[in-house]
Design a protein around this motif. Structure first.
Motif, short mmCIF file in Angstrom:
data_model
loop_
_atom_site.label_atom_id
_atom_site.label_comp_id
_atom_site.label_asym_id
_atom_site.label_seq_id
_atom_site.Cartn_x
_atom_site.Cartn_y
_atom_site.Cartn_z
N VAL A 514 0.82 -1.21 0.00
CA VAL A 514 0.00 0.00 0.00
C VAL A 514 0.86 1.26 0.00
O VAL A 514 0.58 2.22 -0.72
CB VAL A 514 -0.96 0.00 1.22
CG1 VAL A 514 -1.72 1.31 1.31
CG2 VAL A 514 -1.92 -1.17 1.12
N GLY A 515 1.91 1.28 0.81
CA GLY A 515 2.69 2.49 0.99
C GLY A 515 3.56 2.87 -0.19
O GLY A 515 3.73 4.07 -0.48
N THR A 516 4.13 1.90 -0.90
CA THR A 516 5.05 2.22 -2.00
C THR A 516 4.36 2.95 -3.14
O THR A 516 4.87 4.00 -3.60
CB THR A 516 5.74 0.93 -2.50
OG1 THR A 516 6.35 0.25 -1.40
CG2 THR A 516 6.80 1.26 -3.53
N PRO A 517 3.22 2.49 -3.65
CA PRO A 517 2.56 3.27 -4.71
C PRO A 517 2.14 4.66 -4.24
O PRO A 517 2.20 5.63 -5.02
CB PRO A 517 1.34 2.40 -5.06
CG PRO A 517 1.71 1.03 -4.62
CD PRO A 517 2.53 1.23 -3.39
N ILE A 518 1.68 4.78 -3.00
CA ILE A 518 1.29 6.09 -2.47
C ILE A 518 2.49 7.03 -2.46
O ILE A 518 2.40 8.20 -2.88
CB ILE A 518 0.71 5.94 -1.05
CG1 ILE A 518 -0.63 5.21 -1.10
CG2 ILE A 518 0.54 7.30 -0.39
CD1 ILE A 518 -1.20 4.92 0.27
N ALA A 519 3.64 6.52 -1.99
CA ALA A 519 4.85 7.36 -1.93
C ALA A 519 5.28 7.78 -3.32
O ALA A 519 5.69 8.94 -3.55
CB ALA A 519 5.97 6.59 -1.23
N PHE A 520 5.19 6.88 -4.29
CA PHE A 520 5.64 7.19 -5.65
C PHE A 520 4.74 8.24 -6.30
O PHE A 520 5.23 9.21 -6.90
CB PHE A 520 5.65 5.91 -6.49
CG PHE A 520 6.48 6.02 -7.74
CD1 PHE A 520 5.90 6.38 -8.95
CD2 PHE A 520 7.84 5.77 -7.72
CE1 PHE A 520 6.65 6.49 -10.10
CE2 PHE A 520 8.61 5.87 -8.87
CZ PHE A 520 8.01 6.23 -10.06
N SER A 521 3.42 8.09 -6.17
CA SER A 521 2.50 9.06 -6.76
C SER A 521 2.57 10.40 -6.05
O SER A 521 2.45 11.47 -6.67
CB SER A 521 1.07 8.52 -6.72
OG SER A 521 0.65 8.29 -5.40
N LEU A 522 2.78 10.36 -4.75
CA LEU A 522 2.89 11.59 -3.97
C LEU A 522 4.13 12.38 -4.38
O LEU A 522 4.11 13.62 -4.44
CB LEU A 522 2.93 11.27 -2.49
CG LEU A 522 2.80 12.44 -1.52
CD1 LEU A 522 1.46 13.14 -1.69
CD2 LEU A 522 2.96 11.96 -0.08
N ALA A 523 5.23 11.68 -4.66
CA ALA A 523 6.45 12.35 -5.10
C ALA A 523 6.21 13.09 -6.41
O ALA A 523 6.71 14.22 -6.61
CB ALA A 523 7.57 11.33 -5.26
#
Length: 593
Positions: A514-523
């Motif tokens: 869950v966290g990795t895609p969120i971090a990538f899109s947020l960046a």
């Protein structure tokens, strides 16, 4: 962003209720775990999710009992049991024990550093499996209580595991997902220096503060504190020959006493009358290459036990008033199927005296430390009028120690080199432990903890529920809306905190997925490089100190340390806060954010 679905909201409430139940301590961990499984099963049966059948909810609720993570934990417990019952780790334990006896604080520090360094290359779980039996043995031999060392050592292992991409399977998962999303590949030691600096800051807290926050859960010492008189027969290759009493005393454990003074240098044929605790006498016999009973008798008992594939055990017996042994000595008692390792003289009246020696005539109330098979010990007690005080302590099957160690090294090595998953190598190693007789199948219950098994099953079911109901996704969207207004350090810290919460209440894999895609899109939306945000997710997945369900190593130490849920919270929350602040700051400086 809309409201969470009913099922997502229900999963969040179940997770919160499970946490409250653990933290309150009003019910046993296994009871709360079973209730959680039952609530999930009944809830999804009567209120199934859209597009699913009621039976699908039952499969989800009980899937933890057949999950590979649970099988892995049980197999690793059996591997650890094999090392203990064969005495395979005794040499390493003696080396660490020497350091611990010199200075307990220094011993703990060295153990923490060893644990941290090993887990950088070897998976966290095998490292704990290797160290856990050693630390438990050290506690039994007078070191720092296991309850004060296991959580600190586990924390050091978890910190070391986050230092490389191969430290944990979760690290590899985060890096793999990020690479698939378009980020450049990350090397094995790409972020190691960041973690090592954070470790230097966290180590004083783990070393000096955490043990003070933990209770002393060591069991009341009983038979191990009794002092026994023993007569040592020296072997042909003993190092005692030509030494004085003072020189021998320097070689032996601190609580060993000479019941009969030695007026001359030790020479062949001389016997030593010593007294001490069970463990101290055993260690003295090893250092002197001596036996507390006739050598021929000890050899025969071991040969017979090995031929019949049964274990020898030390059993405490007291001489009853009608025993035939009263007035006899060990030399003329005619004992052939048992060996007497020591005698604890009974207390007499003021006018009664007795030589402090195992060779003195036996009296009513004397306690004998008997070495025999369980069958022979019971027959001896019934035949000669003795009362068994303890159920018996099995001796290590030292002839199988090299085999048990080879099985453990093979299982850990194949998993560490990536030749096969840890679940497969651990399960294969457990089977080999049974097949080779290192661990007896009928004694496997001693290696497993029902509390840990039910807790693992419940945590796996809850993690799946949080994921499939969309609760994790909704929480991630909520986080993304808030983070766009924070500075870079705040964004990194918030991502790490969010993933840490998921890790401690769901699972590492869920947090990573869950966290990795969120971090990538947020960046991308904030105009930040993706790498530091992805590393924040990776670090957060490893900050699993605050609950026993956060990671399998947390659960593996729970039974041995006799920990309560609040022990993890009390020591873990400050460490989580310290690591989040430190790692977020280091990421800001590393990437000039």
């Amino acid at each position: 962003m809309g409201f969470p679905t009913v099922h997502a909201l229900a999963s969040i409430l179940i997770a919160a209720g499970m946490f409250y139940g653990f933290a309150s301590g009003r019910a046993r961990v296994e009871i709360i775990s079973l209730i959680t499984i039952g609530v999930i099963a009944l809830g999804l049966y009567f209120f199934p999710m859209p597009g699913t059948a009621p039976s699908d909810g039952l499969v989800l609720a009980f899937s933890g009992f057949g999950h590979h993570a649970l099988i892995t934990i049980c197999a690793l417990m059996i591997l650890g049991r094999g090392l203990v019952v064969t005495g395979a780790l005794d040499p390493a334990a003696r080396a660490l024990n020497w350091v611990w006896q010199t200075n307990q604080q220094l011993g703990l520090l060295i153990t923490l550093i060893i644990a941290l360094c090993m887990s950088m290359i070897i998976n966290d779980t095998p490292v704990l499996v290797l160290l856990l039996p050693i630390l438990v043995q050290l506690a039994h031999k007078g070191g720092m209580p296991a309850s004060k060392t296991l959580i600190p050592v586990n924390a050091a292992i978890l910190i070391g595991g986050m230092a490389t991409t191969i430290g944990t399977s979760t690290n590899l998962l985060v890096v793999s997902i990020a690479t698939d999303l378009g980020m450049r590949p990350i090397g094995v030691f790409h972020f190691t220096e960041i973690v090592l600096v954070a470790a230097l800051i966290a180590l004083p807290y783990i070393w000096l503060v955490v043990p003070r926050l933990l209770p002393d859960n060591s069991r009341e010492a009983g038979p191990e504190l009794r002092r026994y008189c023993a007569t040592f027969r020296l072997g042909t290759e003993t190092s005692a020959y030509g030494k004085s009493q003072a020189m021998l005393a320097a070689m032996l454990p601190a609580d060993i006493r000479f019941d009969t003074p030695i007026e001359e240098l030790v020479k062949p044929g001389m016997r030593l009358n010593l007294s001490g605790s069970q463990d101290s006498l055993e260690e003295a016999a090893r250092r002197l290459n001596a036996t507390p009973a006739p050598g021929w008798l000890m050899a025969r008992l071991r040969q017979e036990a090995q031929a019949r594939n049964i274990d020898l055990a030390r059993t405490e017996m007291t001489i009853a008033p009608d025993s035939r042994l009263i007035g006899l000595t060990l030399q003329n008692a005619g004992l052939e199927d048992v060996a007497i390792l020591g005698v604890r003289p009974a207390r007499g009246f003021l006018n009664q005296t007795r030589d402090p020696s195992a060779e003195a005539p036996l009296r009513e109330g004397d306690i004998l430390l008997v070495l025999a098979t369980t069958e022979n010990a019971q027959a001896f007690a019934q035949r000669d009028g003795l009362l068994i005080l303890e159920g018996g302590t099995e001796l290590p099957r030292s002839n199988k120690a090299p085999l048990a160690l080879a099985i453990m090294v093979g299982s850990v090595g194949m998993a560490s080199l990536g030749l096969m998953p840890i679940a497969i190598s651990a399960l294969g190693g457990a089977v080999l432990m049974f097949v080779t007789g290192c661990v007896k199948f009928e004694r496997v219950g001693r290696a497993l903890s029902a509390q840990v098994i039910v807790l693992v099953a419940a945590s796996i079911a809850l993690g799946k529920l949080v994921l499939v109901t969309g609760a994790a996704e909704w929480l991630g969207e909520l986080l993304a809306l808030i983070l766009q207004f924070l500075p870079a350090a705040g964004v990194l810290g918030a991502i790490m905190l969010f993933v840490t919460v998921l890790t401690n209440f769901a699972s590492n894999a869920t947090a990573a997925a869950v966290g990795t895609p969120i971090a990538f899109s947020l960046a991308q939306s904030l105009g930040l490089p993706p790498e530091p945000l992805v590393l924040a997710v990776l670090f957060g997945c490893n900050l699993c100190y605050a609950t026993p369900i956060a990671y399998q190593t947390n659960m593996m130490i729970m039974a041995e340390g006799d920990y309560a849920f609040k022990d993890y919270v009390r020591t873990g929350l400050p460490l989580v806060a310290l690591m989040i602040v430190t790692l977020s700051t280091l990421l800001v400086f590393r990437y000039n954010l």
